[in-house]
Write a protein that holds these residues in place. Structure first.
Motif, PDB file in Angstrom:
ATOM      1  N   GLY A  10       0.788  -1.228   0.000  1.00 38.18           N
ATOM      2  CA  GLY A  10       0.000   0.000   0.000  1.00 38.18           C
ATOM      3  C   GLY A  10       0.813   1.267   0.000  1.00 38.18           C
ATOM      4  O   GLY A  10       0.348   2.300   0.498  1.00 38.18           O
ATOM      5  N   VAL A  11       2.009   1.214  -0.556  1.00 39.30           N
ATOM      6  CA  VAL A  11       2.865   2.401  -0.677  1.00 39.30           C
ATOM      7  C   VAL A  11       3.197   2.573  -2.158  1.00 39.30           C
ATOM      8  O   VAL A  11       3.754   1.661  -2.778  1.00 39.30           O
ATOM      9  CB  VAL A  11       4.158   2.262   0.143  1.00 39.30           C
ATOM     10  N   HIS A  12       2.862   3.717  -2.717  1.00 40.35           N
ATOM     11  CA  HIS A  12       3.096   3.936  -4.144  1.00 40.35           C
ATOM     12  C   HIS A  12       4.269   4.887  -4.337  1.00 40.35           C
ATOM     13  O   HIS A  12       4.153   6.097  -4.172  1.00 40.35           O
ATOM     14  CB  HIS A  12       1.848   4.502  -4.827  1.00 40.35           C
ATOM     15  N   VAL A  24       5.264   8.475   5.643  1.00 44.01           N
ATOM     16  CA  VAL A  24       6.724   8.347   5.619  1.00 44.01           C
ATOM     17  C   VAL A  24       7.165   7.098   6.368  1.00 44.01           C
ATOM     18  O   VAL A  24       8.026   6.339   5.905  1.00 44.01           O
ATOM     19  CB  VAL A  24       7.389   9.611   6.198  1.00 44.01           C
ATOM     20  N   GLU A  25       6.593   6.862   7.516  1.00 43.25           N
ATOM     21  CA  GLU A  25       6.961   5.677   8.288  1.00 43.25           C
ATOM     22  C   GLU A  25       6.628   4.393   7.529  1.00 43.25           C
ATOM     23  O   GLU A  25       7.386   3.412   7.569  1.00 43.25           O
ATOM     24  CB  GLU A  25       6.253   5.694   9.644  1.00 43.25           C
ATOM     25  N   ARG A  26       5.509   4.393   6.815  1.00 46.62           N
ATOM     26  CA  ARG A  26       5.150   3.223   6.017  1.00 46.62           C
ATOM     27  C   ARG A  26       6.136   3.018   4.875  1.00 46.62           C
ATOM     28  O   ARG A  26       6.509   1.879   4.554  1.00 46.62           O
ATOM     29  CB  ARG A  26       3.734   3.372   5.472  1.00 46.62           C
ATOM     30  N   LEU A  27       6.581   4.103   4.261  1.00 46.46           N
ATOM     31  CA  LEU A  27       7.587   4.015   3.197  1.00 46.46           C
ATOM     32  C   LEU A  27       8.882   3.425   3.730  1.00 46.46           C
ATOM     33  O   LEU A  27       9.450   2.486   3.136  1.00 46.46           O
ATOM     34  CB  LEU A  27       7.847   5.407   2.610  1.00 46.46           C
ATOM     35  N   LEU A  28       9.366   3.967   4.834  1.00 50.20           N
ATOM     36  CA  LEU A  28      10.635   3.508   5.394  1.00 50.20           C
ATOM     37  C   LEU A  28      10.545   2.054   5.859  1.00 50.20           C
ATOM     38  O   LEU A  28      11.479   1.271   5.652  1.00 50.20           O
ATOM     39  CB  LEU A  28      11.048   4.412   6.549  1.00 50.20           C
ATOM     40  N   ALA A  29       9.420   1.686   6.448  1.00 47.82           N
ATOM     41  CA  ALA A  29       9.239   0.308   6.880  1.00 47.82           C
ATOM     42  C   ALA A  29       9.198  -0.631   5.678  1.00 47.82           C
ATOM     43  O   ALA A  29       9.766  -1.739   5.716  1.00 47.82           O
ATOM     44  CB  ALA A  29       7.954   0.179   7.698  1.00 47.82           C
ATOM     45  N   GLY A  30       8.549  -0.194   4.608  1.00 49.55           N
ATOM     46  CA  GLY A  30       8.490  -1.007   3.408  1.00 49.55           C
ATOM     47  C   GLY A  30       9.845  -1.209   2.774  1.00 49.55           C
ATOM     48  O   GLY A  30      10.174  -2.313   2.308  1.00 49.55           O
ATOM     49  N   LEU A  31      10.648  -0.150   2.729  1.00 50.97           N
ATOM     50  CA  LEU A  31      12.000  -0.270   2.180  1.00 50.97           C
ATOM     51  C   LEU A  31      12.868  -1.165   3.051  1.00 50.97           C
ATOM     52  O   LEU A  31      13.661  -1.974   2.545  1.00 50.97           O
ATOM     53  CB  LEU A  31      12.630   1.117   2.032  1.00 50.97           C
ATOM     54  N   SER A  32      12.733  -1.037   4.363  1.00 49.20           N
ATOM     55  CA  SER A  32      13.499  -1.896   5.268  1.00 49.20           C
ATOM     56  C   SER A  32      13.137  -3.353   5.056  1.00 49.20           C
ATOM     57  O   SER A  32      14.013  -4.231   4.989  1.00 49.20           O
ATOM     58  CB  SER A  32      13.211  -1.479   6.713  1.00 49.20           C
TER      59      SER A  32
END
Length: 406
Positions: free
Chosen positions: A355-357, A393-401
């Motif tokens: 769910g992160v675009h 932003v937190e969802r983006l960073l968590a997804g990248l991690s």
């Protein structure tokens, strides 16, 4: 940032965007923003009322005329431009092609046109192709891939007394770089040339003042700043009077209408006016003129987006595999990333499943991507819009991690 609750109520702002209810964290703003309710309603209301070709004899004709006049005024307020110099088109790309063909009528063999490696291809290819038709020479201004900077000296190096036009971006849609347009304008005008500025990415993040920038032509796209899919060009009416585009015989020769080929999309113009009004309502100044309210709103938007950009950059610094190619001192909140040992297309798909675009590509800035050493592939682009929040932003960073661990 200070006093965000009263000056920039992100929860209230997000509530105005129906698309956000789907739960996606959108970092795809540079490719097109989501749409707030007032814009959706303005488009719907325009279509729900009587609507005809412009005129003054029937309600439908008057409605169409009012929509056009109000949209020109709104865009004039947004860009610091004369409403009589606002031209509407299908897209910024279409407008660049139209104006390149029209301007090329005044060029001769030996004349020179300057384009840059930093630009979106829509502000490169139309000029190259028009120059070829006129027998003019194309000169390239380079940028420093290490810093992402395109400086006035880079432009100065390719100017001559034969330069007829310089096409340059006000902000790179790929890496966010914001060249010093006002200084570039002074150099360009010293040669007697015209300056065509691609402001598509810039307009979404910064209050535009085309007089201060010194742009002879300034283009933008409302769908990048919460409006409908459309293109807009601003220029001085007196300059437009000197240009003679190809057009149908019975169509008006009045400026700016002579550049608007065919019937305008009235419902999208209504949405464009609504988008400008929505933006004007995002700042703490609620009592001034629309231009004053826009200045207040963009100051708040910039502060909000810069805060989120700092949060992203701090989070990304923990990932040794990630390289950020957005490094210019002056830039928009748009980051281009590559990941050692990983495809950014894979990263995009991984994030999308969560769910992160954040899309991957060169985004039509193919010359810039190649100059950065990324070929035609580009990288993962993370772009902020007024509706993004810290949770996104937190969802983006968590997804990248999670992607890097996988």
């Amino acid at each position: 940032m200070t006093d965000e609750i009263t000056t920039y109520d992100i929860a209230a702002i997000r509530a105005q965007f129906p698309a956000l209810a789907a739960g996606t964290a959108h970092f795809d703003g540079p490719g097109g923003s989501q749409t707030p309710l007032p814009v959706i309603e303005a488009v719907t209301n325009a279509l729900a009322q009587p609507l005809s070709n412009r005129g003054d004899g029937t309600p439908g004709e008057r409605n169409a005329d009012t929509i056009v006049v109000e949209a020109r005024q709104a865009m004039g307020d947004l860009l610091g431009a004369d409403p009589s110099g606002i031209v509407f088109g299908r897209s910024a790309t279409q407008l660049a092609y139209d104006f390149s063909r029209t301007l090329a009528k005044t060029w001769s063999p030996g004349d020179e046109v300057v384009v840059t490696r930093l630009d979106h291809d829509s502000n490169i290819r139309p000029w190259i192709q028009a120059a070829a038709q006129a027998g003019a020479t194309v000169r390239w201004a380079d940028f420093d891939p290490a810093t992402g900077e395109l400086t006035p000296d880079d432009i100065r190096a390719v100017l001559s007394d034969r330069t007829r036009l310089v096409a340059v971006t006000a902000a790179s849609n790929l890496i966010g770089t914001r060249p010093a347009i006002a200084e570039i304008s002074r150099l360009v005008h010293q040669t007697g040339a015209l300056l065509y500025v691609d402001g598509v990415h810039y307009t979404a993040h910064t209050l535009v003042d085309i007089e201060q920038l010194g742009a002879d032509f300034f283009s933008c796209s409302p769908y990048k700043f919460l409006g409908p899919h459309l293109g807009v060009l601003a220029a001085r009416p007196a300059l437009l009077e000197t240009l003679h585009p190809d057009k149908l015989l019975p169509s008006t020769n009045a400026v700016p209408e002579r550049f608007e080929l065919g019937t305008l999309p009235y419902e999208f113009l209504a949405g464009t006016r609504a988008a400008v009004d929505f933006l004007a309502g995002l700042g703490p100044n609620t009592a001034g003129s629309r231009r004053e309210r826009l200045a207040s709103a963009f100051a708040a938007i910039e502060e909000h987006e810069d805060t989120l950009r700092t949060q992203i950059e701090k989070g990304l610094s923990a990932f040794e595999q990630i390289t950020i190619h957005s490094r210019a001192a002056e830039r928009t909140p748009t980051l281009l990333l590559t990941i050692d040992g990983h495809s950014t297309t894979d990263a995009y798909r991984h994030l999308a499943q969560r769910g992160v675009h954040a899309p991957s590509g060169s985004f039509y800035a193919i010359e810039a991507s190649r100059r950065l050493g990324l070929g035609d592939t580009g990288g993962l682009r993370v772009g902020l819009a007024p509706y993004n929040d810290a949770e996104d932003v937190e969802r983006l960073l968590a997804g990248l991690s999670d992607f890097l661990r996988s």
